[in-house]
Design a protein around this motif. Structure first.
Motif, PDB file in Angstrom:
ATOM      1  N   ASN A   1     105.253  -0.926 -48.786  1.00 55.34           N
ATOM      2  CA  ASN A   1     106.232  -0.113 -49.282  1.00 55.34           C
ATOM      3  C   ASN A   1     107.188  -1.162 -50.057  1.00 55.34           C
ATOM      4  N   VAL A   2     106.536  -1.746 -51.053  1.00 55.06           N
ATOM      5  CA  VAL A   2     107.223  -2.554 -51.847  1.00 55.06           C
ATOM      6  C   VAL A   2     107.226  -2.165 -53.172  1.00 55.06           C
ATOM      7  N   PRO A   3     108.174  -2.311 -54.311  1.00 54.16           N
ATOM      8  CA  PRO A   3     108.087  -1.794 -55.603  1.00 54.16           C
ATOM      9  C   PRO A   3     106.864  -2.446 -56.390  1.00 54.16           C
ATOM     10  N   PHE A   4     106.355  -2.090 -57.283  1.00 53.83           N
ATOM     11  CA  PHE A   4     105.190  -2.303 -58.279  1.00 53.83           C
ATOM     12  C   PHE A   4     105.314  -3.912 -58.647  1.00 53.83           C
ATOM     13  N   GLY A   5     106.565  -4.232 -58.983  1.00 57.13           N
ATOM     14  CA  GLY A   5     106.693  -5.687 -59.498  1.00 57.13           C
ATOM     15  C   GLY A   5     106.267  -6.653 -58.654  1.00 57.13           C
ATOM     16  N   GLN A   6     106.939  -6.419 -57.460  1.00 57.67           N
ATOM     17  CA  GLN A   6     106.652  -7.159 -56.041  1.00 57.67           C
ATOM     18  C   GLN A   6     105.189  -7.053 -55.455  1.00 57.67           C
ATOM     19  N   TYR A   7     104.744  -5.987 -55.603  1.00 55.88           N
ATOM     20  CA  TYR A   7     103.407  -5.844 -55.021  1.00 55.88           C
ATOM     21  C   TYR A   7     102.589  -6.579 -55.999  1.00 55.88           C
ATOM     22  N   THR A   8     102.777  -6.486 -57.365  1.00 58.95           N
ATOM     23  CA  THR A   8     101.627  -7.236 -57.994  1.00 58.95           C
ATOM     24  C   THR A   8     101.748  -8.895 -57.837  1.00 58.95           C
ATOM     25  N   LYS A   9     103.035  -9.312 -57.877  1.00 53.13           N
ATOM     26  CA  LYS A   9     103.167 -10.797 -57.571  1.00 53.13           C
ATOM     27  C   LYS A   9     102.631 -11.102 -55.987  1.00 53.13           C
ATOM     28  N   MET A  10     102.627 -10.526 -54.942  1.00 54.60           N
ATOM     29  CA  MET A  10     102.113 -10.584 -53.724  1.00 54.60           C
ATOM     30  C   MET A  10     100.529 -10.621 -54.056  1.00 54.60           C
ATOM     31  N   MET A  11     100.099  -9.825 -54.600  1.00 60.82           N
ATOM     32  CA  MET A  11      98.632  -9.410 -54.853  1.00 60.82           C
ATOM     33  C   MET A  11      97.832 -10.673 -55.616  1.00 60.82           C
ATOM     34  N   ASN A  12      98.580 -10.936 -56.704  1.00 57.90           N
ATOM     35  CA  ASN A  12      98.067 -11.951 -57.553  1.00 57.90           C
ATOM     36  C   ASN A  12      97.229 -13.204 -57.257  1.00 57.90           C
ATOM     37  N   SER A  13      97.534 -13.636 -56.034  1.00 59.87           N
ATOM     38  CA  SER A  13      96.958 -14.875 -55.712  1.00 59.87           C
ATOM     39  C   SER A  13      96.001 -14.443 -54.342  1.00 59.87           C
ATOM     40  N   SER A  14      95.254 -13.380 -54.583  1.00 57.21           N
ATOM     41  CA  SER A  14      94.374 -12.978 -53.700  1.00 57.21           C
ATOM     42  C   SER A  14      92.870 -12.916 -54.413  1.00 57.21           C
ATOM     43  N   ASP A  15      91.841 -13.264 -53.374  1.00 57.01           N
ATOM     44  CA  ASP A  15      90.610 -12.909 -53.835  1.00 57.01           C
ATOM     45  C   ASP A  15      90.055 -11.723 -53.517  1.00 57.01           C
ATOM     46  N   VAL A  16      90.448 -10.828 -52.327  1.00 60.22           N
ATOM     47  CA  VAL A  16      89.867  -9.758 -52.016  1.00 60.22           C
ATOM     48  C   VAL A  16      90.982  -8.943 -51.764  1.00 60.22           C
ATOM     49  N   ILE A  17      90.925  -7.725 -52.188  1.00 61.96           N
ATOM     50  CA  ILE A  17      91.767  -6.523 -51.681  1.00 61.96           C
ATOM     51  C   ILE A  17      90.934  -5.283 -51.019  1.00 61.96           C
ATOM     52  N   LEU A  18      91.828  -5.019 -50.101  1.00 64.15           N
ATOM     53  CA  LEU A  18      91.172  -3.816 -49.080  1.00 64.15           C
ATOM     54  C   LEU A  18      92.007  -2.373 -49.444  1.00 64.15           C
ATOM     55  N   ASP A  19      91.464  -1.182 -49.649  1.00 64.38           N
ATOM     56  CA  ASP A  19      91.980  -0.173 -50.383  1.00 64.38           C
ATOM     57  C   ASP A  19      91.190   0.864 -50.147  1.00 64.38           C
ATOM     58  N   GLN A  20      91.896   2.250 -49.443  1.00 71.04           N
ATOM     59  CA  GLN A  20      91.361   3.423 -49.364  1.00 71.04           C
ATOM     60  C   GLN A  20      90.095   3.428 -48.833  1.00 71.04           C
ATOM     61  N   LEU A  21      89.898   3.741 -47.639  1.00 72.08           N
ATOM     62  CA  LEU A  21      88.776   3.746 -46.524  1.00 72.08           C
ATOM     63  C   LEU A  21      88.006   4.877 -47.057  1.00 72.08           C
ATOM     64  N   TYR A  22      88.771   5.966 -47.096  1.00 73.71           N
ATOM     65  CA  TYR A  22      88.071   7.431 -47.275  1.00 73.71           C
ATOM     66  C   TYR A  22      87.530   7.636 -48.698  1.00 73.71           C
ATOM     67  N   SER A  23      87.600   6.703 -49.637  1.00 72.74           N
ATOM     68  CA  SER A  23      87.393   6.906 -50.966  1.00 72.74           C
ATOM     69  C   SER A  23      86.063   6.442 -51.588  1.00 72.74           C
ATOM     70  N   TYR A  24      85.614   7.159 -52.415  1.00 67.83           N
ATOM     71  CA  TYR A  24      84.304   6.978 -53.093  1.00 67.83           C
ATOM     72  C   TYR A  24      84.303   5.857 -53.978  1.00 67.83           C
ATOM     73  N   THR A  25      85.516   5.834 -54.643  1.00 67.71           N
ATOM     74  CA  THR A  25      85.932   5.208 -55.792  1.00 67.71           C
ATOM     75  C   THR A  25      86.927   4.116 -55.767  1.00 67.71           C
ATOM     76  N   PRO A  26      87.237   3.058 -56.463  1.00 68.21           N
ATOM     77  CA  PRO A  26      88.353   2.395 -56.516  1.00 68.21           C
ATOM     78  C   PRO A  26      89.475   3.266 -57.159  1.00 68.21           C
ATOM     79  N   SER A  27      90.784   3.093 -56.798  1.00 68.57           N
ATOM     80  CA  SER A  27      91.986   3.611 -57.455  1.00 68.57           C
ATOM     81  C   SER A  27      92.624   2.897 -58.165  1.00 68.57           C
ATOM     82  N   MET A  28      94.054   3.048 -58.763  1.00 70.77           N
ATOM     83  CA  MET A  28      94.458   2.327 -59.948  1.00 70.77           C
ATOM     84  C   MET A  28      94.808   0.858 -59.196  1.00 70.77           C
TER      85      MET A  28
END
Length: 367
Positions: free
Chosen positions: A253-280
């Motif tokens: 539950n962090v704002p978009f700007g902070q979320y992006t900074k936290m995400m940027n130094s990663s190799d792998v993102i885990l997102d939406q288990l029940y989805s057929y497709t990647p979201s935004m």
């Protein structure tokens, strides 16, 4: 064209507006920033309080805005519930927009009546937010959404707008398969727009990081519904088993700007288990060379006519599938550089915000 985009989900409308402006169109985005995510907009309409007084204040601000919301060639709504009002109070605003503007486009980008009804009754998907095979999911959030959209004013509003709108745009395969059978003449699929990231280090894309850096974003109120609770637990257990090989970062539950900074130094993102497709969010991560663990079913590639690139590590909607996929990365980290490069190519080919804006432009012109 003069275009008004109303509402926001995960920066879809703001990114689209940037692409449309690059093509020479005059575009306004009216939204609340998608609540705490606080995405950009140039006309702010945020509800600061959910008391009776807060509702009155919000309604007065909306009334003052209405004279500005005239004369657009196209008005696109992010969802039938495009304002923070009761459905019965949104309908008069919709009628006003219809009366004072050109074409109306409804976005099929998320939770709405047709998504809920299709998933629980027709079940066109093997799994979704509402079904696993022929079994309905019974978690509290899924039940609450069913009760919220079926047989309610929200259903009436959604059906009225879908039937009346000039066009319907689906942003994911899942939403397209729910809308297209019912409105084949007016429904189109256009991928989500992503702004490419400049100056991505090629050296970084070819490196094998040890430990592999995992990232997961948690919306606490929707964690069980979206399956991030299961993905998080699987990631924690694999990291506990291989603490020298994996590192996990959690953004809750962090704002978009902070979320992006936290995400940027990663190799792998885990997102939406029940989805057929990647979201935004995972698409944005992929544009920076990250690898998505989540929805990469064959239908995702088929609808965009992609026969070569396979950058997404697709998982079944189970704890074991996520666990096994992450453990396989521990044993085979050498696959990551190739998938990272494919992620960037995939976004450039299918989701570049100007390419996507051109598809919207063509769709609007056909209307």
């Amino acid at each position: 064209m003069r275009i008004l985009l109303i509402g926001e989900y995960s920066n879809v409308h703001w990114t689209l507006s940037e692409g449309l402006r690059m093509l020479g169109h005059d575009v306004d985005v009216l939204s609340n920033g998608d609540f705490w995510k606080n995405y950009p907009r140039n006309i702010d309409l945020s509800r600061t309080s959910y008391t009776t007084l807060g509702g009155v204040s919000y309604a007065l601000r909306l009334l003052r805005l209405l004279p500005r919301l005239k004369g657009y060639d196209v008005v696109q709504l992010i969802n039938p519930m495009f304002l923070e009002l009761k459905a019965s109070n949104i309908l008069p605003v919709y009628k006003y927009l219809r009366r004072h503007n050109g074409k109306i486009v409804l976005g099929a980008f998320g939770m709405d009546y047709y998504w809920v009804k299709s998933c629980i009754e027709e079940m066109p998907l093997r799994y979704s937010d509402f079904n696993l095979g022929k079994q309905l999911r019974t978690n509290a959030e899924a039940i609450a959404e069913r009760n919220d959209w079926l047989g309610t004013d929200k259903e009436k509003l959604n059906r009225r707008i879908a039937e009346d709108a000039d066009g319907i745009v689906a942003g994911l395969y899942e939403y397209w398969v729910c809308y297209h059978p019912k409105f084949p003449e007016k429904t189109t699929f256009i991928p989500y727009p992503i702004k490419p990231q400049p100056n991505i280090s090629q050296e970084e894309l070819y490196r094998e990081h040890v430990p592999i850096r995992l990232f997961i974003g948690i919306n606490k109120s929707r964690s069980q519904y979206k399956g991030t609770d299961i993905m998080l637990e699987a990631a924690k257990q694999v990291c506990d088993k291989y603490p020298q090989r994996l590192k996990l970062t959690v953004a809750e539950n962090v704002p978009f700007g902070q979320y992006t900074k936290m995400m940027n130094s990663s190799d792998v993102i885990l997102d939406q288990l029940y989805s057929y497709t990647p979201s935004m969010n995972p698409l944005q991560a992929m544009s920076q060379g990250m690898v998505c663990v989540g929805g990469g079913e064959p239908e995702n590639y088929e609808i965009i006519h992609e026969d070569v690139l396979r950058p997404i590590l697709n998982v079944e909607p189970t704890f074991q599938s996520v666990y096994d996929t992450l453990e396989n990365l521990v044993f085979h980290p050498e696959i990551l550089p190739k998938l990272k490069r494919q992620s960037i190519q995939y976004i450039q080919k299918h989701h570049d915000y100007i390419k996507v804006a051109k598809q919207y432009e063509s769709f609007y012109e056909r209307l």
